[in-house]
Design an enzyme around this catalytic site. Structure first.
Site, PDB file in Angstrom:
ATOM      1  N   SER A 219       0.814  -1.210   0.000  1.00 37.09           N
ATOM      2  CA  SER A 219       0.000   0.000   0.000  1.00 37.09           C
ATOM      3  C   SER A 219       0.848   1.261   0.000  1.00 37.09           C
ATOM      4  O   SER A 219       0.339   2.346  -0.300  1.00 37.09           O
ATOM      5  CB  SER A 219      -0.921   0.018   1.229  1.00 37.09           C
ATOM      6  OG  SER A 219      -0.158   0.020   2.427  1.00 37.09           O
TER       7      SER A 219
ATOM      8  N   HIS B 219      -3.158  -3.507  -5.422  1.00 38.47           N
ATOM      9  CA  HIS B 219      -3.409  -3.004  -4.072  1.00 38.47           C
ATOM     10  C   HIS B 219      -4.886  -3.142  -3.729  1.00 38.47           C
ATOM     11  O   HIS B 219      -5.718  -2.330  -4.150  1.00 38.47           O
ATOM     12  CB  HIS B 219      -2.958  -1.544  -3.945  1.00 38.47           C
ATOM     13  CG  HIS B 219      -3.221  -0.972  -2.599  1.00 38.47           C
ATOM     14  ND1 HIS B 219      -3.559   0.347  -2.403  1.00 38.47           N
ATOM     15  CD2 HIS B 219      -3.210  -1.550  -1.368  1.00 38.47           C
ATOM     16  CE1 HIS B 219      -3.742   0.562  -1.115  1.00 38.47           C
ATOM     17  NE2 HIS B 219      -3.545  -0.580  -0.478  1.00 38.47           N
TER      18      HIS B 219
ATOM     19  N   GLU C  74      -6.309  -1.142  -6.863  1.00 35.90           N
ATOM     20  CA  GLU C  74      -5.442  -0.320  -7.691  1.00 35.90           C
ATOM     21  C   GLU C  74      -4.452  -1.223  -8.423  1.00 35.90           C
ATOM     22  O   GLU C  74      -3.692  -1.952  -7.783  1.00 35.90           O
ATOM     23  CB  GLU C  74      -4.683   0.700  -6.831  1.00 35.90           C
ATOM     24  CG  GLU C  74      -5.593   1.729  -6.168  1.00 35.90           C
ATOM     25  CD  GLU C  74      -4.866   2.622  -5.177  1.00 35.90           C
ATOM     26  OE1 GLU C  74      -5.246   3.795  -5.056  1.00 35.90           O
ATOM     27  OE2 GLU C  74      -3.911   2.132  -4.515  1.00 35.90           O
TER      28      GLU C  74
ATOM     29  N   ASN D  53      -4.253   6.411  -1.142  1.00 32.29           N
ATOM     30  CA  ASN D  53      -3.463   6.790   0.037  1.00 32.29           C
ATOM     31  C   ASN D  53      -2.753   8.124  -0.149  1.00 32.29           C
ATOM     32  O   ASN D  53      -2.527   8.847   0.829  1.00 32.29           O
ATOM     33  CB  ASN D  53      -2.448   5.690   0.367  1.00 32.29           C
ATOM     34  CG  ASN D  53      -3.105   4.530   1.083  1.00 32.29           C
ATOM     35  OD1 ASN D  53      -4.216   4.649   1.592  1.00 32.29           O
ATOM     36  ND2 ASN D  53      -2.430   3.395   1.130  1.00 32.29           N
TER      37      ASN D  53
END
Length: 286
Positions: A122, A143, A155, A193
């Site tokens: 991540s 991800h 992702e 993120n």
């Protein structure tokens, strides 16, 4: 490279994320093998997957026969060589670059030359992880978000040398798992993120600056900003230790002050207050 049609998937690490990914794989019809460091941990992971599939049966989202068929596609192992006939191997081990580099180097020795290698990282660089193998074009990021069976996004991360075929094969697997995959390039934090971590850090700083309670901050962001979940509830769910680690990784790469974890949450992590999984975080859980 010419990526293979994915029929058999390997998952390295059957913790919360890895077990969730393995569950998605067997539900999607893939033959799946999961690796753990001991037979006991492998059995425990299989039992957790069986439990969650039974809950779907109880809620009439899956038939009992479908559950048994899905479980029949799952096997566990403690030996990397079991991945020799996998078309795709997804790594879901600890978020430590050295550990991932060592694993990918070993995987290259046992998988087929055309097998795709994916990391569920991540916060780490997929390009740096790909440097562990002599064929980095086969390496991509996949991800998933926690809990993987419930969160719809994955992702698909293109590293600097990822081949188009590998990226598209991973995207197709994500779709078949019932996810809403997006393609992105390898930048710190990828998409979610990169946006979410500094935003959550801002929220945590506001706790002290505005002298607001976690309950009122969560209410402010759900009732005032339309968030489906308040920031304190979300960080407790993700894991305070996980959030701090991801923040530190982003700050190390970008040196942007908003990326650095606030002192308050670092102190909570150091005190063992990890959120839901430890029973205490911003809130207390039974």
């Amino acid at each position: 490279m010419s990526a293979p049609e994915v029929r058999r998937i390997g998952v390295v690490g059957l913790g919360a994320m890895g077990a969730g990914i393995a569950q998605l794989a067997v539900e999607a019809g893939y033959e799946t093998v999961g690796l753990e460091v001991s037979d006991d941990l492998g059995r425990a992971a299989r039992d957790r997957i069986a439990h969650f599939l039974q809950r779907k049966v109880d809620k009439e989202r899956m038939s009992a026969d479908e559950r048994e068929t899905a479980l029949g596609r799952l096997s566990t192992t403690t030996e990397l060589r079991t991945f020799a006939d996998c078309d795709l191997v997804i790594e879901a081990i600890v978020e430590a670059l050295a550990a991932k580099l060592e694993l990918f180097s070993k995987l290259e020795e046992v998988v087929r030359p055309d097998a795709i290698l994916a990391t569920n990282t991540s916060a780490l660089s997929v390009t740096e992880i790909a440097a562990a193998v002599s064929t980095p074009e086969r390496v991509v990021g996949m991800h998933f978000f926690n809990p993987a069976p419930l969160m719809p996004l994955v992702e698909i991360v293109r590293a600097e040398l990822s081949a188009d075929d590998a990226v598209e094969a991973a995207f197709t697997v994500g779709e078949r798992m019932g996810k809403r995959p997006i393609r992105c390039h390898d930048t710190p934090g990828f998409v979610v993120n990169r946006v979410l971590i500094p935003l959550l850090n801002d929220c945590i700083r506001v706790l002290d600056e505005a002298r607001v309670s976690p309950e009122d901050l969560d209410t402010a962001m759900t009732a005032g900003a339309g968030w489906p979940m308040g920031p304190c509830t979300l960080v407790d769910l993700v894991g305070i230790d996980v959030h701090v680690h991801a923040s530190e990784a982003l700050y190390e790469k970008l040196r942007e002050p908003r990326m650095a974890p606030p002192a308050r949450i670092v102190a909570m992590k150091n005190a063992g207050l990890f959120g839901r999984k430890s029973g205490r975080g911003f809130y207390t859980y039974d």
